[in-house]
Design a protein around this motif. Structure first.
Motif, PDB file in Angstrom:
ATOM      1  N   LEU A  31      46.538 -56.893 -48.415  1.00 35.84           N
ATOM      2  CA  LEU A  31      46.989 -55.824 -47.521  1.00 35.84           C
ATOM      3  C   LEU A  31      46.526 -56.076 -46.090  1.00 35.84           C
ATOM      4  CD1 LEU A  31      46.397 -52.697 -49.785  1.00 35.84           C
ATOM      5  CD2 LEU A  31      48.607 -53.523 -48.926  1.00 35.84           C
ATOM      6  N   ARG A  32      45.290 -56.526 -45.935  1.00 37.79           N
ATOM      7  CA  ARG A  32      44.777 -56.811 -44.588  1.00 37.79           C
ATOM      8  C   ARG A  32      45.561 -57.954 -43.929  1.00 37.79           C
ATOM      9  NH1 ARG A  32      40.495 -53.784 -43.652  1.00 37.79           N
ATOM     10  NH2 ARG A  32      39.144 -53.162 -45.355  1.00 37.79           N
ATOM     11  N   GLN A  33      45.867 -59.006 -44.696  1.00 35.37           N
ATOM     12  CA  GLN A  33      46.643 -60.128 -44.154  1.00 35.37           C
ATOM     13  C   GLN A  33      48.057 -59.683 -43.794  1.00 35.37           C
ATOM     14  OE1 GLN A  33      46.403 -63.244 -47.073  1.00 35.37           O
ATOM     15  NE2 GLN A  33      44.420 -63.965 -46.321  1.00 35.37           N
ATOM     16  N   THR A  34      48.658 -58.868 -44.637  1.00 37.49           N
ATOM     17  CA  THR A  34      50.003 -58.370 -44.375  1.00 37.49           C
ATOM     18  C   THR A  34      50.013 -57.509 -43.120  1.00 37.49           C
ATOM     19  OG1 THR A  34      50.534 -58.405 -46.732  1.00 37.49           O
ATOM     20  CG2 THR A  34      51.913 -57.017 -45.322  1.00 37.49           C
ATOM     21  N   LYS A  35      49.013 -56.636 -42.996  1.00 35.56           N
ATOM     22  CA  LYS A  35      48.932 -55.776 -41.822  1.00 35.56           C
ATOM     23  C   LYS A  35      48.762 -56.602 -40.549  1.00 35.56           C
ATOM     24  CE  LYS A  35      46.397 -52.001 -39.818  1.00 35.56           C
ATOM     25  NZ  LYS A  35      45.075 -51.528 -39.646  1.00 35.56           N
ATOM     26  N   GLU A  36      47.953 -57.657 -40.621  1.00 33.02           N
ATOM     27  CA  GLU A  36      47.760 -58.527 -39.457  1.00 33.02           C
ATOM     28  C   GLU A  36      49.060 -59.226 -39.069  1.00 33.02           C
ATOM     29  OE1 GLU A  36      45.166 -62.456 -38.216  1.00 33.02           O
ATOM     30  OE2 GLU A  36      44.354 -61.107 -39.734  1.00 33.02           O
ATOM     31  N   ALA A  37      49.792 -59.721 -40.057  1.00 32.26           N
ATOM     32  CA  ALA A  37      51.076 -60.382 -39.783  1.00 32.26           C
ATOM     33  C   ALA A  37      52.070 -59.391 -39.191  1.00 32.26           C
ATOM     34  CB  ALA A  37      51.629 -61.002 -41.062  1.00 32.26           C
ATOM     35  N   GLN A  40      51.366 -58.700 -35.508  1.00 32.19           N
ATOM     36  CA  GLN A  40      51.879 -59.740 -34.615  1.00 32.19           C
ATOM     37  C   GLN A  40      53.378 -59.576 -34.389  1.00 32.19           C
ATOM     38  OE1 GLN A  40      50.116 -61.931 -32.827  1.00 32.19           O
ATOM     39  NE2 GLN A  40      48.301 -60.943 -33.665  1.00 32.19           N
ATOM     40  N   GLN A  41      54.113 -59.271 -35.453  1.00 34.35           N
ATOM     41  CA  GLN A  41      55.554 -59.040 -35.334  1.00 34.35           C
ATOM     42  C   GLN A  41      55.829 -57.808 -34.490  1.00 34.35           C
ATOM     43  OE1 GLN A  41      56.519 -58.809 -39.577  1.00 34.35           O
ATOM     44  NE2 GLN A  41      58.091 -60.333 -39.200  1.00 34.35           N
ATOM     45  N   HIS A  42      55.021 -56.788 -34.674  1.00 38.83           N
ATOM     46  CA  HIS A  42      55.212 -55.513 -34.000  1.00 38.83           C
ATOM     47  C   HIS A  42      55.184 -55.685 -32.486  1.00 38.83           C
ATOM     48  CE1 HIS A  42      53.959 -51.403 -32.694  1.00 38.83           C
ATOM     49  NE2 HIS A  42      54.872 -51.057 -33.581  1.00 38.83           N
ATOM     50  N   GLN A  58      59.934 -48.843 -37.670  1.00 38.79           N
ATOM     51  CA  GLN A  58      59.784 -48.962 -39.122  1.00 38.79           C
ATOM     52  C   GLN A  58      58.531 -49.757 -39.478  1.00 38.79           C
ATOM     53  OE1 GLN A  58      63.486 -50.677 -40.370  1.00 38.79           O
ATOM     54  NE2 GLN A  58      64.535 -48.697 -40.432  1.00 38.79           N
ATOM     55  N   LEU A  59      58.269 -50.813 -38.740  1.00 40.72           N
ATOM     56  CA  LEU A  59      57.078 -51.637 -38.973  1.00 40.72           C
ATOM     57  C   LEU A  59      55.813 -50.831 -38.710  1.00 40.72           C
ATOM     58  CD1 LEU A  59      56.766 -54.521 -39.928  1.00 40.72           C
ATOM     59  CD2 LEU A  59      56.662 -55.250 -37.558  1.00 40.72           C
ATOM     60  N   ASP A  60      55.850 -49.986 -37.693  1.00 42.21           N
ATOM     61  CA  ASP A  60      54.713 -49.127 -37.375  1.00 42.21           C
ATOM     62  C   ASP A  60      54.428 -48.182 -38.540  1.00 42.21           C
ATOM     63  OD1 ASP A  60      52.715 -48.211 -35.475  1.00 42.21           O
ATOM     64  OD2 ASP A  60      53.912 -46.374 -35.339  1.00 42.21           O
ATOM     65  N   GLU A  61      55.456 -47.620 -39.137  1.00 41.20           N
ATOM     66  CA  GLU A  61      55.278 -46.718 -40.277  1.00 41.20           C
ATOM     67  C   GLU A  61      54.694 -47.470 -41.476  1.00 41.20           C
ATOM     68  OE1 GLU A  61      54.907 -43.460 -42.477  1.00 41.20           O
ATOM     69  OE2 GLU A  61      55.450 -43.482 -40.355  1.00 41.20           O
ATOM     70  N   THR A  62      55.167 -48.687 -41.704  1.00 43.57           N
ATOM     71  CA  THR A  62      54.642 -49.498 -42.804  1.00 43.57           C
ATOM     72  C   THR A  62      53.168 -49.822 -42.573  1.00 43.57           C
ATOM     73  OG1 THR A  62      56.815 -50.468 -43.201  1.00 43.57           O
ATOM     74  CG2 THR A  62      54.917 -51.663 -44.072  1.00 43.57           C
ATOM     75  N   MET A  63      52.798 -50.156 -41.335  1.00 38.40           N
ATOM     76  CA  MET A  63      51.397 -50.457 -41.034  1.00 38.40           C
ATOM     77  C   MET A  63      50.516 -49.222 -41.228  1.00 38.40           C
ATOM     78  SD  MET A  63      51.379 -53.253 -37.919  1.00 38.40           S
ATOM     79  CE  MET A  63      52.013 -52.136 -36.705  1.00 38.40           C
ATOM     80  N   LYS A  64      51.035 -48.048 -40.905  1.00 41.34           N
ATOM     81  CA  LYS A  64      50.283 -46.805 -41.132  1.00 41.34           C
ATOM     82  C   LYS A  64      50.056 -46.578 -42.630  1.00 41.34           C
ATOM     83  CE  LYS A  64      51.744 -44.403 -36.954  1.00 41.34           C
ATOM     84  NZ  LYS A  64      52.598 -43.324 -36.409  1.00 41.34           N
TER      85      LYS A  64
END
Length: 90
Positions: A31-37, A40-42, A58-64
């Protein structure tokens, strides 16, 4: 729409999870690696004026959601403190 017994049975949740501490640690790391990736995309999804596009929102909501899940995992941990010795935090 009529439901049959098989469909209703399939919708139940399994109340018993058999995950080890190592499994949870692996999930937390992923989860931490996914959030970091995603982070970067965000950054790349804003226009020159600094306005986010739909994908950034949408990416912001997923990161939250990921951060919320990481927080819930953290809150379920029991941290060890020795009872017999002097504890030096750090």
């Amino acid at each position: 729409m009529q439901r049959n017994q098989e469909t209703e049975h399939m919708a139940e949740y399994n109340p018993n999870f058999e995950l080890t501490i190592d499994d949870i640690d692996l999930i937390e790391s992923a989860l931490r690696q996914t959030k970091e990736a995603y982070s970067q995309q965000h950054i790349e999804l804003f226009d020159e004026a600094g306005t986010p596009n739909e994908e950034a929102i949408q990416l912001d909501e997923t990161m939250k959601q990921i951060q919320d899940l990481l927080g819930r995992i953290h809150n379920q941990k029991v941290f060890f403190r020795p009872r017999e010795e002097v504890y030096i935090g750090g």
